[in-house]
Scaffold this active site. Structure first.
Site, PDB file in Angstrom:
ATOM      1  N   GLU A   1       1.184  -0.474  -5.109  1.00 47.52           N
ATOM      2  CA  GLU A   1       0.184   0.572  -5.385  1.00 47.52           C
ATOM      3  C   GLU A   1       0.927   1.870  -5.693  1.00 47.52           C
ATOM      4  O   GLU A   1       1.223   2.657  -4.805  1.00 47.52           O
ATOM      5  CB  GLU A   1      -0.754   0.758  -4.188  1.00 47.52           C
TER       6      GLU A   1
ATOM      7  N   ASP B   1       0.818  -1.208   0.000  1.00 47.47           N
ATOM      8  CA  ASP B   1       0.000   0.000   0.000  1.00 47.47           C
ATOM      9  C   ASP B   1       0.855   1.263   0.000  1.00 47.47           C
ATOM     10  O   ASP B   1       1.922   1.309   0.604  1.00 47.47           O
ATOM     11  CB  ASP B   1      -0.901   0.010   1.243  1.00 47.47           C
TER      12      ASP B   1
END
Length: 858
Positions: A551, A496
């Site tokens: 990401e 993330d």
């Protein structure tokens, strides 16, 4: 478009075919139609379509349920597929037997016993047998040596990057230096990345006695003690730790004479320490493996978690029993079909769901839908449930909201039995700023694991930013990445917030234009990028089948090139721009204004030789404050017009476009695909975690809470499973397109060709693998004989049509018609041959050359 027009286009008066390039082949095709079926069954249950409870959704009587389509015959040759295709399947002899035993007919016990097949998913995702010895243990790979080049090998895939070769050389030198220092000072990468075996609480020996070692790096602390229920929160002399020259505190607690552990299993513990400023504070040990929160308390407590008994392989754990893995990791798929999920909100009821319930109810559903990977969010412990798991407080602790660490292991093992890859959504881009139950200010200083001062604070996320150049931070994070793969048998990560890591500006208020100076200059946090290179090296070398997905919204070049070339080393980048583009189109443009060229550009705009995961929407679009694609398309009609007996042009249009958007994204959006839990059937409304009133950290604006309600923090599976509601159509189509990729392997095929993007007709025609896809986004026109370019000569068969009744369509174009499209020679749209087909407005169809697709009842 007005309702009357939509009713005319999609309803029973569907007779508006526009003449276009008529041919004998098309006239023959039209004559072959066994009577157009424009109306759905009138036997649907009368219901307004409002969201109903599970009991209401399942209460339809047999006499009023919608009639299911008859089971279709299976192709036994293709139906026996047990693994992802090694290569894209080529042409199949048209003489393949097109009849066989339908899976839907295997309802007798002896059939199941003889074939081992009781459902379609047993064909598509066969259960994995356990190893002969019973217990599964990883076979580790070997750490690769450092390649002897200057870090510019990755530039060979993009010559334009040579202008920034010095940056790559500098980055590679930093990487090599740290690797060498780990070998020289830490006994090698293997030992360095297993810090959990030394730090935190571990069983061990000291001076011939067995007991518990506790070690903690806290360089700024003056004194450290271990307190908890075991000593009534009152440290005795033996509970105080001693400090070495590197700021590491340690103590040893021997077992009793009877052999009992000094700290009982599942009892609360904390670290009590005096900071450099003379303040006494209590902290949860940074390497704690479980942390819990009492129902009447706000803060979490650390928990000593060490079951005394080892369970049998595959046996569900008891309170004092550890879980033993039984099933091997699945083979790495050639293309991922990822089901993004959240344990807590996976229940149909307004409650926080558990690992064991997810294991029992969700895993079979995911397998049945045709996904081959699960990406689980919010597993690292986070004090604030509403953070969606992105404000991590305890990095090595599996969230106790959902159950115990061993129950999570049982979930992962069961997923492996079902042939599903399991990825964890891991957060190393920042950490919660909590001090009492997090790692922030652990020893009283703000620069222990993080940058000090303003550089260590993320103003948008109200969290702490790691110092990736700190040696102990490297040990902590590299060990944490390995912990989840080694201890819990996860098959990899979705990392993330990587953009925030890689740039000093965190990507905030920054519009990346593609200029290479934006990626390789003073704004780049080279230490963070090198950390990612070290992580990818370690994970891929020790666990060769592991998968890492980053990401990154910036599009940094070489992000998905191997570390051995000097790249960052991720297997995939999330193609985040696609979801933003769909939301932009749905929110700002009329159907007739959709730009086919712009859609194609967004779907295919990715770097050569750097794989991407495409998705139409993820959890971001499902959160409160945003809207899912289904909600953008149907809005309030999702409350009132989802019954089969409630006609709605808005819903008909919404379902049609929902299917098309998802299939074209699967087809052209990347090398793998992702869907967020529930979006496959157009889950209504939004996700809203229980929360109180608050203020926005970046703007200071007041944000009203929802009174702590869990009503919008769940998934309404009863809606998708209700026979009398239209949600089932979107779910059925999602399942069909997943199995289409399973059969043909087109998502990962290197062959991708766009032959037509017609702005007037609003038609997109493309090839992926051995399939030809035709998308008619025109909201008001259908075409009777649309010419479609194709590369190969021969007879083409319809593989999938979004107009099937099982998908909420009208069967103007259906596999049931068993129609073939014979190609004619002659250049068209850059292809050597062409076929002609009927195109209904807002319809998707795809064809394959001489292939019969094993179509299950869906």
């Amino acid at each position: 478009m007005d309702t009357a027009t939509m009713s005319r286009l999609l309803g029973a008066q569907h007779s508006h075919l526009v003449p276009c390039r008529r041919s004998n082949a098309v006239r023959s095709f039209r004559r072959a139609l066994p009577g157009h079926r424009f109306d759905r069954s009138a036997a649907a249950h009368r219901h307004t379509g409002r969201i109903v409870s599970a009991a209401q959704a399942s209460s339809t009587s047999k006499s009023t349920k919608a009639k299911k389509p008859a089971p279709q015959a299976e192709n036994p040759t293709l139906a026996q597929t047990e693994a992802e295709p090694e290569t894209t399947p080529g042409r199949v002899d048209s003489g393949i037997l097109e009849s066989g035993v339908s899976v839907a007919l295997l309802d007798r016990a002896k059939d199941v016993e003889e074939t081992g097949i009781s459902s379609p998913e047993d064909y598509w995702t066969p259960l994995r047998p356990p190893p002969s010895k019973g217990e599964y243990k990883d076979q580790y790979g070997s750490l690769s040596t450092i390649p002897q080049h200057d870090g510019t090998e990755c530039l060979k895939t993009d010559d334009t990057l040579w202008s920034h070769a010095d940056h790559f050389k500098y980055r590679w030198n930093v990487y090599k230096t740290i690797r060498q220092q780990i070998d020289e000072n830490e006994g090698g990468m293997d030992k360095f990345t297993q810090g959990w075996k030394y730090y935190g609480l571990n069983r061990g020996e000291h001076e011939g006695k067995t007991g518990i070692w506790y070690r903690e790096w806290a360089p700024g602390a003056r004194a450290v003690a271990l307190v908890g229920e075991f000593n009534n929160w009152d440290p005795q002399a033996e509970h105080w730790a001693s400090r070495n020259n590197f700021g590491v505190w340690q103590l040893f607690l021997p077992d009793s004479a009877e052999g009992a552990s000094a700290i009982p299993h599942r009892t609360k513990i904390k670290t009590r320490l005096e900071t450099a400023y003379g303040e006494w504070v209590e902290r949860i040990p940074a390497w704690i493996k479980w942390a819990t929160q009492e129902w009447n308390e706000i803060q979490f407590n650390g928990v000593y978690y060490n079951p005394s008994k080892k369970g049998k392989p595959g046996e569900l754990p008891a309170a004092d029993t550890s879980y033993t893995f039984r099933y091997p990791r699945p083979d790495r798929p050639r293309a991922l079909r990822i089901y993004e999920a959240h344990i807590g909100m996976s229940s149909e009821e307004p409650r926080v769901n558990s690992y064991l319930d997810f294991r029992m109810t969700m895993l079979p559903r995911i397998r049945k839908l045709g996904y081959n990977a699960i990406q689980i969010m919010a597993l690292q412990e986070h004090a604030y449930y509403g953070s969606f798991g992105y404000h991590v407080t305890n990095f090595f602790a599996a969230s106790s909201r959902f159950g115990t660490p061993d129950e999570l292991k049982a979930l992962v093992d069961e997923a492996h039995r079902l042939g599903l890859v399991v990825l964890i959504d891991i957060v190393h881009s920042h950490a919660s700023k909590n001090t009492n139950d997090g790692i922030n200010m652990f020893d009283g200083t703000d620069s222990m694991y993080f940058h000090g001062g303003s550089r260590g604070y993320h103003w948008m996320w109200d969290s702490r930013c790691f110092n990736y150049g700190n040696w102990e931070t490297l040990r902590f994070l590299l060990s944490n990445a390995r912990w989840w793969v080694d201890e819990y048998k996860f098959d990899g990560f979705r990392f993330d917030g990587v953009t925030s890591m890689m740039y000093h500006h965190h990507g905030l208020q920054m519009a990346f234009t593609g200029n290479y100076d934006e990626y390789f200059g003073m704004s780049t946090d080279v230490e963070a990028v090198v950390y990612l290179m070290l992580m990818n090296t370690m994970i891929h070398d020790y666990f060769p089948t592991s998968i890492t997905i980053g990401e990154d919204v910036s599009g940094m070049p070489t992000f998905c090139r191997p570390v051995s070339e000097g790249g960052v080393g991720f297997d995939y980048r999330l193609q985040m721009a696609i979801a933003d583009k769909w939301i932009e189109i749905l929110g700002k443009q009329r159907d007739q204004d959709w730009d086919m060229g712009n859609i194609i550009h967004t779907l295919t705009n990715r770097r050569y030789a750097e794989p991407c995961v495409g998705y139409a929407e993820s959890h971001d679009q499902a959160l409160v404050g945003d809207k899912t694609i289904a909600f953008w398309l149907m809005d309030k009609d999702m409350y009132d017009a989802m019954s089969l007996e409630t006609p709605s042009a808005v819903v008909d249009r919404g379902i049609a476009l929902h299917k098309m958007i998802r299939l074209i994204t699967l087809t052209l959006g990347g090398d793998s695909y992702l869907n967020f839990m529930g979006n496959e059937f157009g889950h209504p409304e939004w996700i809203d975690f229980p929360r109180g009133d608050s203020y926005d950290n970046s703007t200071g604006a007041f944000v009203p809470g929802n009174g702590g309600s869990l009503d919008k923090c769940r998934r309404r599976w009863d809606l998708a499973d209700a026979e009398h509601l239209k949600y089932k159509f979107m779910q059925s189509f999602d399942r069909a397109m997943n199995h289409l990729d399973k059969a043909f392997g087109f998502v990962s095929s290197p062959h991708q060709y766009i032959s037509r993007k017609d702005e007037g007709d609003k038609v997109i025609i493309c090839e992926r693998g051995d399939l030809v896809f035709v998308f008619n986004f025109n909201p008001s026109q259908s075409f009777s004989d649309y010419k479609v370019g194709c590369q190969n000569a021969g007879s083409y068969k319809l593989m999938l049509s979004s107009d099937e009744s099982a998908f909420g369509g009208f069967e103007n174009l259906s596999k049931k018609q068993n129609t073939e499209f014979v190609s004619t020679a002659g250049d068209y749209d850059g292809r050597e041959h062409s076929i002609q087909v009927i195109l209904v407005s807002t319809l998707t169809l795809l064809c394959a050359l001489n292939v019969v697709f094993p179509c299950f009842q869906v």
